[in-house]
Design a protein around this motif. Sequence first.
Motif, PDB file in Angstrom:
ATOM      1  N   ARG A 127       5.657   4.236   2.173  1.00 46.33           N
ATOM      2  CA  ARG A 127       6.221   5.411   2.861  1.00 46.33           C
ATOM      3  C   ARG A 127       6.944   4.985   4.132  1.00 46.33           C
ATOM      4  O   ARG A 127       8.041   5.445   4.439  1.00 46.33           O
ATOM      5  CB  ARG A 127       5.115   6.423   3.222  1.00 46.33           C
ATOM      6  CG  ARG A 127       4.307   6.888   2.051  1.00 46.33           C
ATOM      7  CD  ARG A 127       4.663   8.262   1.512  1.00 46.33           C
ATOM      8  NE  ARG A 127       6.059   8.616   1.489  1.00 46.33           N
ATOM      9  CZ  ARG A 127       6.796   8.731   0.390  1.00 46.33           C
ATOM     10  NH1 ARG A 127       6.287   8.436  -0.801  1.00 46.33           N
ATOM     11  NH2 ARG A 127       8.052   9.112   0.445  1.00 46.33           N
ATOM     12  N   ILE A 149      -1.316   0.766  -7.611  1.00 48.71           N
ATOM     13  CA  ILE A 149      -0.423   1.123  -6.505  1.00 48.71           C
ATOM     14  C   ILE A 149       0.706   2.038  -7.009  1.00 48.71           C
ATOM     15  O   ILE A 149       1.173   2.919  -6.289  1.00 48.71           O
ATOM     16  CB  ILE A 149       0.134  -0.132  -5.787  1.00 48.71           C
ATOM     17  CG1 ILE A 149       0.868   0.285  -4.499  1.00 48.71           C
ATOM     18  CG2 ILE A 149       1.025  -0.969  -6.697  1.00 48.71           C
ATOM     19  CD1 ILE A 149       1.161  -0.861  -3.541  1.00 48.71           C
ATOM     20  N   GLY A 187       1.090  10.311  -4.921  1.00 43.88           N
ATOM     21  CA  GLY A 187       0.802  10.534  -3.509  1.00 43.88           C
ATOM     22  C   GLY A 187      -0.684  10.533  -3.175  1.00 43.88           C
ATOM     23  O   GLY A 187      -1.137  11.282  -2.319  1.00 43.88           O
ATOM     24  N   VAL A 188      -1.447   9.690  -3.877  1.00 40.53           N
ATOM     25  CA  VAL A 188      -2.882   9.621  -3.563  1.00 40.53           C
ATOM     26  C   VAL A 188      -3.188   8.310  -2.848  1.00 40.53           C
ATOM     27  O   VAL A 188      -2.684   7.260  -3.213  1.00 40.53           O
ATOM     28  CB  VAL A 188      -3.768   9.723  -4.829  1.00 40.53           C
ATOM     29  CG1 VAL A 188      -3.731  11.109  -5.414  1.00 40.53           C
ATOM     30  CG2 VAL A 188      -3.369   8.708  -5.877  1.00 40.53           C
ATOM     31  N   GLU A 189      -4.021   8.403  -1.824  1.00 39.70           N
ATOM     32  CA  GLU A 189      -4.292   7.183  -1.059  1.00 39.70           C
ATOM     33  C   GLU A 189      -5.407   6.356  -1.668  1.00 39.70           C
ATOM     34  O   GLU A 189      -5.391   5.143  -1.603  1.00 39.70           O
ATOM     35  CB  GLU A 189      -4.615   7.557   0.389  1.00 39.70           C
ATOM     36  CG  GLU A 189      -3.385   8.166   1.047  1.00 39.70           C
ATOM     37  CD  GLU A 189      -3.425   8.078   2.558  1.00 39.70           C
ATOM     38  OE1 GLU A 189      -4.077   7.160   3.066  1.00 39.70           O
ATOM     39  OE2 GLU A 189      -2.797   8.926   3.196  1.00 39.70           O
ATOM     40  N   ASN A 190      -6.401   7.024  -2.246  1.00 36.76           N
ATOM     41  CA  ASN A 190      -7.534   6.280  -2.803  1.00 36.76           C
ATOM     42  C   ASN A 190      -7.662   6.494  -4.302  1.00 36.76           C
ATOM     43  O   ASN A 190      -7.515   7.605  -4.786  1.00 36.76           O
ATOM     44  CB  ASN A 190      -8.830   6.692  -2.107  1.00 36.76           C
ATOM     45  CG  ASN A 190      -8.789   6.304  -0.646  1.00 36.76           C
ATOM     46  OD1 ASN A 190      -8.465   5.170  -0.305  1.00 36.76           O
ATOM     47  ND2 ASN A 190      -9.081   7.245   0.234  1.00 36.76           N
ATOM     48  N   GLN A 221      -0.699   5.471  -7.163  1.00 41.71           N
ATOM     49  CA  GLN A 221      -0.802   6.029  -5.811  1.00 41.71           C
ATOM     50  C   GLN A 221       0.545   6.556  -5.326  1.00 41.71           C
ATOM     51  O   GLN A 221       0.643   7.640  -4.747  1.00 41.71           O
ATOM     52  CB  GLN A 221      -1.296   4.945  -4.842  1.00 41.71           C
ATOM     53  CG  GLN A 221      -2.747   4.548  -5.057  1.00 41.71           C
ATOM     54  CD  GLN A 221      -3.108   3.300  -4.259  1.00 41.71           C
ATOM     55  OE1 GLN A 221      -2.658   2.199  -4.575  1.00 41.71           O
ATOM     56  NE2 GLN A 221      -3.893   3.465  -3.234  1.00 41.71           N
ATOM     57  N   LEU A 222       1.583   5.761  -5.553  1.00 43.61           N
ATOM     58  CA  LEU A 222       2.912   6.156  -5.073  1.00 43.61           C
ATOM     59  C   LEU A 222       3.467   7.335  -5.851  1.00 43.61           C
ATOM     60  O   LEU A 222       4.089   8.233  -5.291  1.00 43.61           O
ATOM     61  CB  LEU A 222       3.871   4.967  -5.161  1.00 43.61           C
ATOM     62  CG  LEU A 222       3.583   3.864  -4.151  1.00 43.61           C
ATOM     63  CD1 LEU A 222       4.372   2.608  -4.493  1.00 43.61           C
ATOM     64  CD2 LEU A 222       3.925   4.316  -2.741  1.00 43.61           C
ATOM     65  N   SER A 278       0.841  -1.198   0.000  1.00 46.86           N
ATOM     66  CA  SER A 278       0.000   0.000   0.000  1.00 46.86           C
ATOM     67  C   SER A 278       0.871   1.240   0.000  1.00 46.86           C
ATOM     68  O   SER A 278       2.077   1.172   0.266  1.00 46.86           O
ATOM     69  CB  SER A 278      -0.890   0.022   1.246  1.00 46.86           C
ATOM     70  OG  SER A 278      -0.060   0.186   2.393  1.00 46.86           O
ATOM     71  N   TYR A 279       0.205   2.344  -0.263  1.00 45.89           N
ATOM     72  CA  TYR A 279       0.871   3.644  -0.243  1.00 45.89           C
ATOM     73  C   TYR A 279       1.526   3.885   1.130  1.00 45.89           C
ATOM     74  O   TYR A 279       2.699   4.243   1.224  1.00 45.89           O
ATOM     75  CB  TYR A 279      -0.177   4.717  -0.549  1.00 45.89           C
ATOM     76  CG  TYR A 279       0.334   6.119  -0.404  1.00 45.89           C
ATOM     77  CD1 TYR A 279       1.152   6.674  -1.375  1.00 45.89           C
ATOM     78  CD2 TYR A 279      -0.001   6.891   0.707  1.00 45.89           C
ATOM     79  CE1 TYR A 279       1.633   7.976  -1.253  1.00 45.89           C
ATOM     80  CE2 TYR A 279       0.469   8.189   0.842  1.00 45.89           C
ATOM     81  CZ  TYR A 279       1.287   8.723  -0.137  1.00 45.89           C
ATOM     82  OH  TYR A 279       1.768   9.990  -0.011  1.00 45.89           O
ATOM     83  N   ASP A 280       0.755   3.630   2.191  1.00 46.49           N
ATOM     84  CA  ASP A 280       1.271   3.871   3.546  1.00 46.49           C
ATOM     85  C   ASP A 280       2.476   3.002   3.860  1.00 46.49           C
ATOM     86  O   ASP A 280       3.455   3.448   4.444  1.00 46.49           O
ATOM     87  CB  ASP A 280       0.182   3.604   4.599  1.00 46.49           C
ATOM     88  CG  ASP A 280      -0.895   4.677   4.562  1.00 46.49           C
ATOM     89  OD1 ASP A 280      -0.618   5.753   3.984  1.00 46.49           O
ATOM     90  OD2 ASP A 280      -2.001   4.445   5.082  1.00 46.49           O
ATOM     91  N   LYS A 281       2.373   1.732   3.464  1.00 44.85           N
ATOM     92  CA  LYS A 281       3.464   0.793   3.751  1.00 44.85           C
ATOM     93  C   LYS A 281       4.748   1.225   3.026  1.00 44.85           C
ATOM     94  O   LYS A 281       5.844   1.160   3.583  1.00 44.85           O
ATOM     95  CB  LYS A 281       3.050  -0.613   3.299  1.00 44.85           C
ATOM     96  CG  LYS A 281       4.068  -1.689   3.591  1.00 44.85           C
ATOM     97  CD  LYS A 281       4.161  -1.958   5.088  1.00 44.85           C
ATOM     98  CE  LYS A 281       5.076  -3.130   5.368  1.00 44.85           C
ATOM     99  NZ  LYS A 281       5.168  -3.433   6.788  1.00 44.85           N
TER     100      LYS A 281
END
Length: 310
Positions: free
Chosen positions: A210, A233, A240-243, A236-237, A205-208
């Motif tokens: 980062r 994904i 920088g968008v999460e959804n 997103q990366l 995921s994006y969060d992971k």
Amino acid sequence: MKNKIDFSQPLVVLAPLAGYTDLPFRAVVKKFGADLTISEMISSNALVYKSEKTRKMIEKSPSEDPYIVQIAGNNKDIVRDAVEILNDIDGIDGIDLNCGCPAPKVFSHGSGSNLLGDLKKLEEILSTVKKYNKKQYTTAKVRIGVNEKIPVDIAKAVESCGVDFVSVHGRTRAGKYKAPVDYDAIRLMKEAVSIPVIANGDIKSYDKAREVLEYTKADGVMIGRAAIGNPWIFYQLKYGVENIDQDKKREIILEHYDEVLKFHGIHGAVMFRKLLHSYSKGYKGAAEFRDIINRISDEKVMRDMIENFF
């Protein structure tokens, strides 16, 4: 020669995945945000002994720039011959040596992660790639050991061969794809060498992504299995968008489908079934949808099904 790969920002790289990261898939992730794409693993032997299928696996999409071809091998003469064949093919920017594949048939041939159990051998093969490679980049993909974790030894061995960067999957060969990823080991490798290090393993995921970059101080992330059924994904990366909204997902799936048909021809619709199984995960009515598409081989009907379902 201008550097095509820029490490001033963390790179987002598509990992080589046998059976998945073919030209159509790479073209799609490239369009939607991957900085770098790498071919499926190519056997040096198959390349040297003129396998047609292998030649087709090396073909790239015009958008794939920079593009790296990954080879596996454990015989320095055959590896040298494979590198010389690749030298004559335009559009390849680098050659990567696979020192991480845990698959039994690769391991038992002495290739892939087998090299991690004999670092002298790894250096011999990787130095051979470096010596004969006329492309801009020489790189290696590793794990952190066979059974024991020896990340720093591996990082230093790889660096000593003069590679431009190393990608590391934070599991041992014994850990296959199930053991927890050891991000500490990746961090240690990053501290031990001066070449760029790209972190790989369970980045879903994006969060992971980062979090892993922050923790390991790696110069990029490499995403493999988490991109199957989820190629956005990279979008997103990159942005920088999460959804990701549904329209964007549909656009990416259809783009992938069209690329598969373009590259694989009439058989493409049938080949796309397994990808639709992944894409439809978590959707309402996914089981019925899979049942239906498993019986469809007409490309127009398949496209209608995709448009209606997603």
